[in-house]
Design a protein around this motif. Structure first.
Motif, PDB file in Angstrom:
ATOM      1  N   GLU A  45       0.225   5.915  -8.877  1.00 52.46           N
ATOM      2  CA  GLU A  45       1.021   7.147  -8.922  1.00 52.46           C
ATOM      3  C   GLU A  45       0.251   8.261  -8.209  1.00 52.46           C
ATOM      4  O   GLU A  45      -0.850   8.644  -8.633  1.00 52.46           O
ATOM      5  CB  GLU A  45       1.291   7.552 -10.375  1.00 52.46           C
ATOM      6  CG  GLU A  45       2.007   8.874 -10.531  1.00 52.46           C
ATOM      7  CD  GLU A  45       3.382   8.911  -9.882  1.00 52.46           C
ATOM      8  OE1 GLU A  45       3.703   9.921  -9.214  1.00 52.46           O
ATOM      9  OE2 GLU A  45       4.132   7.926 -10.020  1.00 52.46           O
ATOM     10  N   PRO A 138      -2.064  14.245 -16.578  1.00 50.51           N
ATOM     11  CA  PRO A 138      -1.234  14.748 -17.680  1.00 50.51           C
ATOM     12  C   PRO A 138      -2.004  15.371 -18.854  1.00 50.51           C
ATOM     13  O   PRO A 138      -1.395  15.691 -19.861  1.00 50.51           O
ATOM     14  CB  PRO A 138      -0.492  13.500 -18.151  1.00 50.51           C
ATOM     15  CG  PRO A 138      -1.434  12.389 -17.870  1.00 50.51           C
ATOM     16  CD  PRO A 138      -2.127  12.773 -16.582  1.00 50.51           C
ATOM     17  N   PRO A 164       6.422  13.844 -13.640  1.00 50.59           N
ATOM     18  CA  PRO A 164       6.256  13.470 -15.044  1.00 50.59           C
ATOM     19  C   PRO A 164       4.880  13.798 -15.601  1.00 50.59           C
ATOM     20  O   PRO A 164       4.762  14.250 -16.746  1.00 50.59           O
ATOM     21  CB  PRO A 164       6.510  11.958 -15.027  1.00 50.59           C
ATOM     22  CG  PRO A 164       7.471  11.764 -13.886  1.00 50.59           C
ATOM     23  CD  PRO A 164       7.018  12.735 -12.840  1.00 50.59           C
ATOM     24  N   LEU A 167       4.760  17.527 -16.408  1.00 48.37           N
ATOM     25  CA  LEU A 167       5.594  17.853 -17.564  1.00 48.37           C
ATOM     26  C   LEU A 167       4.935  17.381 -18.850  1.00 48.37           C
ATOM     27  O   LEU A 167       4.975  18.067 -19.876  1.00 48.37           O
ATOM     28  CB  LEU A 167       6.976  17.217 -17.399  1.00 48.37           C
ATOM     29  CG  LEU A 167       7.836  17.836 -16.288  1.00 48.37           C
ATOM     30  CD1 LEU A 167       9.029  16.947 -15.985  1.00 48.37           C
ATOM     31  CD2 LEU A 167       8.286  19.241 -16.664  1.00 48.37           C
ATOM     32  N   GLN A 168       4.309  16.219 -18.793  1.00 50.03           N
ATOM     33  CA  GLN A 168       3.577  15.723 -19.960  1.00 50.03           C
ATOM     34  C   GLN A 168       2.448  16.676 -20.326  1.00 50.03           C
ATOM     35  O   GLN A 168       2.206  16.958 -21.505  1.00 50.03           O
ATOM     36  CB  GLN A 168       3.024  14.323 -19.680  1.00 50.03           C
ATOM     37  CG  GLN A 168       2.328  13.682 -20.872  1.00 50.03           C
ATOM     38  CD  GLN A 168       1.819  12.287 -20.553  1.00 50.03           C
ATOM     39  OE1 GLN A 168       2.318  11.610 -19.647  1.00 50.03           O
ATOM     40  NE2 GLN A 168       0.813  11.838 -21.284  1.00 50.03           N
ATOM     41  N   ALA A 179      11.910  21.272 -15.667  1.00 52.97           N
ATOM     42  CA  ALA A 179      11.722  20.259 -14.632  1.00 52.97           C
ATOM     43  C   ALA A 179      12.598  20.569 -13.429  1.00 52.97           C
ATOM     44  O   ALA A 179      13.766  20.944 -13.575  1.00 52.97           O
ATOM     45  CB  ALA A 179      12.062  18.880 -15.186  1.00 52.97           C
ATOM     46  N   HIS A 184      11.661  13.756  -7.955  1.00 57.56           N
ATOM     47  CA  HIS A 184      12.088  12.691  -8.854  1.00 57.56           C
ATOM     48  C   HIS A 184      13.548  12.910  -9.230  1.00 57.56           C
ATOM     49  O   HIS A 184      14.053  14.037  -9.161  1.00 57.56           O
ATOM     50  CB  HIS A 184      11.238  12.669 -10.134  1.00 57.56           C
ATOM     51  CG  HIS A 184       9.810  12.279  -9.922  1.00 57.56           C
ATOM     52  ND1 HIS A 184       8.881  13.132  -9.356  1.00 57.56           N
ATOM     53  CD2 HIS A 184       9.141  11.120 -10.196  1.00 57.56           C
ATOM     54  CE1 HIS A 184       7.708  12.522  -9.290  1.00 57.56           C
ATOM     55  NE2 HIS A 184       7.847  11.308  -9.794  1.00 57.56           N
ATOM     56  N   GLU A 188      14.592  10.833 -14.595  1.00 58.18           N
ATOM     57  CA  GLU A 188      13.187  10.433 -14.725  1.00 58.18           C
ATOM     58  C   GLU A 188      12.334  11.532 -15.358  1.00 58.18           C
ATOM     59  O   GLU A 188      11.158  11.310 -15.636  1.00 58.18           O
ATOM     60  CB  GLU A 188      12.603  10.095 -13.353  1.00 58.18           C
ATOM     61  CG  GLU A 188      13.269   8.946 -12.639  1.00 58.18           C
ATOM     62  CD  GLU A 188      12.693   8.714 -11.258  1.00 58.18           C
ATOM     63  OE1 GLU A 188      12.041   7.670 -11.072  1.00 58.18           O
ATOM     64  OE2 GLU A 188      12.882   9.572 -10.370  1.00 58.18           O
ATOM     65  N   LEU A 189      12.916  12.704 -15.578  1.00 56.39           N
ATOM     66  CA  LEU A 189      12.159  13.871 -16.008  1.00 56.39           C
ATOM     67  C   LEU A 189      12.531  14.265 -17.440  1.00 56.39           C
ATOM     68  O   LEU A 189      13.713  14.428 -17.758  1.00 56.39           O
ATOM     69  CB  LEU A 189      12.431  15.041 -15.060  1.00 56.39           C
ATOM     70  CG  LEU A 189      12.106  14.771 -13.584  1.00 56.39           C
ATOM     71  CD1 LEU A 189      12.624  15.900 -12.710  1.00 56.39           C
ATOM     72  CD2 LEU A 189      10.614  14.576 -13.382  1.00 56.39           C
ATOM     73  N   THR A 190      11.515  14.428 -18.275  1.00 59.69           N
ATOM     74  CA  THR A 190      11.708  14.843 -19.663  1.00 59.69           C
ATOM     75  C   THR A 190      11.226  16.276 -19.810  1.00 59.69           C
ATOM     76  O   THR A 190      10.036  16.559 -19.625  1.00 59.69           O
ATOM     77  CB  THR A 190      10.926  13.928 -20.623  1.00 59.69           C
ATOM     78  OG1 THR A 190      11.364  12.581 -20.448  1.00 59.69           O
ATOM     79  CG2 THR A 190      11.147  14.348 -22.069  1.00 59.69           C
TER      80      THR A 190
END
Length: 216
Positions: A45, A138, A164, A167-168, A179, A184, A188-190
């Motif tokens: 990644e 992260p 991600p 965001l984490q 996000a 992405h 796929e994004l939280t």
């Protein structure tokens, strides 16, 4: 939906600026120089992580410092070649904010981040870069450091991210997360809020901070 914040913390690449063309050119050349196969490279990644961590995933430990210096040189030298540009909404959104209310929090080195920001005319008063931290996204350290520098409780900070890992990091720091689906897919994004890019948002400065809203 309206989000209230006292400080706004922005990732850079993929959030404020697009550097995908430059990143692809430079990392492909770098991988070739260090004998990394496409298969090996494809398993790692890249986005939103410090170069030192990426290099450590791919190379023996004794090679990593030299390899990190090399990719930094390649990326800084590539900035004038047209691979970096502002993403939609960036200039207007940042222009609505007082300088002391926002910071850039990037996984890039300070030298690279400043080169990219300078190329697009963005001059943050506060910049947290890979040089300033011991653990990158992260891990929440970069965002917690930014909150401390700005003198704001993490609970009153909003993180803007496209990756991600970032965001984490924002969630782990106890911050509200927004996000941007620029690198992405939205699924796929939280995050607390997912939008296409900063052009979807407005910022209203009040006595108590900043109110962030989705444009109708």
């Amino acid at each position: 939906m309206t989000i209230h914040a006292q400080a706004l913390l922005f990732d850079n690449d993929g959030t404020l600026v697009s550097s995908l063309l430059s990143v692809q050119r430079c990392w492909t050349r770098w991988a070739g120089e260090y004998g990394i196969t496409a298969e090996q490279f494809g398993r790692v990644e890249l986005h939103g992580r410090p170069a030192a961590e990426i290099a450590a995933d791919l190379l023996p430990a004794h090679v990593v410092p030299e390899a990190v210096a090399r990719i930094e040189d390649l990326e800084v030298e590539d900035v004038p070649n047209g691979g970096v540009h502002l993403l939609p909404g960036t200039r207007d959104f940042l222009g609505a904010l007082p300088a002391e209310r926002w910071a850039v929090v990037t996984s890039a080195t300070r030298r690279l981040a400043e080169a990219r920001l300078d190329a697009v005319g963005i001059l943050p008063k506060t910049l947290i870069a890979a040089d300033d931290i011991t653990r990158g996204k992260p891990d929440p350290e970069p965002y917690l450091l930014a909150a401390r520098v700005l003198g704001v409780d993490p609970a009153h900070c909003v993180v803007f991210e496209d990756a991600p890992a970032g965001l984490q990091a924002g969630r782990a720091a106890g911050m509200t997360t927004v996000a941007l689906a620029t690198t992405h897919q939205a699924h796929e994004l939280t995050a607390d809020l997912v939008v296409e890019d900063l052009s979807a948002l407005s910022a209203l400065v009040t006595d108590g901070g900043v109110e962030i809203a989705v444009r109708p």
